[in-house]
Scaffold this active site. Structure first.
Site, short mmCIF file in Angstrom:
data_model
loop_
_atom_site.label_atom_id
_atom_site.label_comp_id
_atom_site.label_asym_id
_atom_site.label_seq_id
_atom_site.Cartn_x
_atom_site.Cartn_y
_atom_site.Cartn_z
N GLU A 128 121.62 31.96 -3.25
CA GLU A 128 121.08 31.13 -2.17
C GLU A 128 120.04 30.17 -2.72
O GLU A 128 119.19 30.58 -3.51
CB GLU A 128 120.40 31.96 -1.06
CG GLU A 128 121.35 32.73 -0.19
CD GLU A 128 120.62 33.50 0.90
OE1 GLU A 128 119.48 33.13 1.25
OE2 GLU A 128 121.18 34.52 1.37
N GLU A 157 119.06 40.75 0.17
CA GLU A 157 117.60 40.81 0.28
C GLU A 157 117.11 42.13 0.90
O GLU A 157 116.51 42.15 1.99
CB GLU A 157 117.11 39.62 1.09
CG GLU A 157 117.53 38.32 0.48
CD GLU A 157 116.81 37.13 1.07
OE1 GLU A 157 115.99 37.27 1.98
OE2 GLU A 157 117.08 36.01 0.60
#
Ligand code: GCO
Length: 448
Positions: free
Chosen positions: A353, A167
């Site tokens: 995720e 991220e």
């Protein structure tokens, strides 16, 4: 007749964690300080003054945790390597005991038939690099590539699937623009430079991984991407949604997967650092083997001129369920994944995720009846199955998270794990969702 819910053979069923959120042992065996060690010590930054000093004590309990993963039947485990544990100053001397920790972990996973998926960077930058500019300077990108080569030289013969960054949006915009994440800076120019040098470091690291272990590495990146919806049909809200999509999604997807920049976002932000946008795109777009998607929820925005830069304010629509952090919106996983397949066509997509925090606890009989997590995972895995059936190359699914862990500025208030952790005693209790996920893996899909 193939079951309507069976996934293809070889589908990856995993769970994810990250070093700072689970390891603890923050100052043991030569580990250096990370920006999160310092950030947590700044008053008011983290709920209850919590930190990852102890976390889930995985650094000492890793064998127990690997055994629990094997009990669940995971065939893959995504963890992150703590840069400060391996190279305490970020550059220079390698800390042998730190590197050995991951060496032992990889061997233990392989003994259980669990494929290791190391993430090289999950936000825990060594402080000495931060003090020399951190992600706003090119030296850190070069140091990251050196670090990647060192780790791959140690474990790359056995760990063959690598994620460079987790991220970069959160690292750059949370850490350097909003400032609510480490290192806690609020500077739009710094944030744009962080976006650039994080992506440059990704491309350099992919090259370093392949140079260290020729012919065996599969490399990718894990991006938090959301579908962005306008709150109303107004042109102003549509513009707000398009710009939010640009900053949240295309600012990372375009350079990495196309070697280009999103024109509307460059036009909007060019003044922050005029000449950074066209630089290094050939390195950033180094071909990768998979695109990781971290999916939790969608984003809904309305136009609000009071909001900075893109004038987009979040909206939380009524009508759907919410967790402690987000709207529950399973269709968004299908929408964003199908779009990435359509617009960017990565060879392979991994859901790196997906999970939910709910206030679960241990019942009288020692069970954790986390029905809401089971429902959330079931609904999202059903969308993954639909993607596979529709020909989208999704090769795997990782639950966030295997263990309850340190949820950044929320401290320990948010539990995402398939496994309950008693942070006082370290005791692990597999939740009902962990048992349910074990059945999904055994059935290679959702039982009818
Ligand atoms: C992220 C990070 C994880 C979080 C998880 C829940 O996606 O933000 O990868 O570290 O803990 O997503 O917020």
């Amino acid at each position: 007749m193939k079951s309507s819910t069976a996934f293809p053979r070889g589908f990856i069923w995993g769970a994810s964690t990250s070093a700072y959120q689970i390891e603890g042992a923050w100052n043991e065996d030569g580990r250096g300080r990370s920006i999160w060690d310092d950030f947590c010590r700044q008053p008011g930054r983290v709920r209850d003054g919590a930190s990852g000093d102890m976390a889930a004590d995985h650094y000492h309990r890793w064998r127990e945790d690997v055994n629990l993963m094997a009990q669940v039947g995971l065939n893959a485990y995504r963890f992150s390597v703590a840069w400060p544990r391996v190279i305490p100053a970020g550059t220079g001397a390698v800390n042998g005991p730190g590197l050995d920790f991951y060496d032992r972990l990889v061997d233990a996973l392989l003994e259980k038939g669990i494929t290791p998926f190391p993430t090289l960077y999950h936000w825990d930058l060594p402080v000495p690099l931060h003090e020399r500019g951190g992600w706003t300077v090119p030296d850190t990108a070069r140091a990251f590539a050196d670090y990647a080569g060192i780790v791959a030289s140690k474990i790359g013969d056995r760990a063959r699937h690598w994620i460079t960054h987790n991220e970069p949006f959160i690292m750059a915009l949370g850490g350097y623009f909003m400032g609510q994440m480490a290192p806690g800076i609020q500077d739009p120019v710094a944030a744009m430079r962080a976006v650039h040098y994080l992506l440059l470091s990704h491309g350099l690291a992919v090259r370093a991984l392949r140079q260290a272990c020729p012919g065996v590495i599969e490399a990718g990146i894990a991006l938090n991407v959301n579908p962005v919806h306008p709150a109303t049909g107004s042109p102003e809200d549509a513009r707000a949604a398009r710009l939010m999509d640009g900053v949240l999604n295309r600012l990372f997807l375009d350079p990495v997967l196309k070697g280009s920049q999103p024109a509307d976002i460059v036009e909007l932000l060019r003044s922050l650092d005029p000449d950074i946008w066209e630089r290094d795109l050939d390195v950033i777009a180094e071909p990768i083997d998979f695109c990781g998607i971290n999916y939790y929820t969608r984003t809904v925005v309305r136009h609000d001129p009071a909001m900075p830069v893109i004038e987009a304010a979040p909206v939380y629509p009524e009508g759907n369920d919410y967790s402690q952090m987000w709207e529950i919106y399973p269709d968004g996983l299908y929408e964003i994944t199908a779009r990435i397949h359509r617009d960017y066509a990565p060879a392979n997509i991994l859901i790196t995720e997906n999970g939910i925090c709910v206030p679960d606890g241990i019942d009288f009989d020692g069970r954790v009846r986390d029905y809401r997590r089971i429902t959330y995972l079931k609904e999202h895995i059903a969308r993954v199955k639909r993607l596979v059936d529709d020909g989208v190359p999704v090769g795997g699914y990782f639950v966030w998270s295997f263990l309850d862990n340190f949820e950044w500025t929320y401290g320990y208030d948010m539990r995402f794990g398939l496994t309950h952790v008693n942070y006082s005693t370290g005791e692990r209790v597999l939740k009902d969702s962990g048992r349910w996920f074990a059945n999904v893996i055994r059935a290679t899909g959702l039982a009818d």
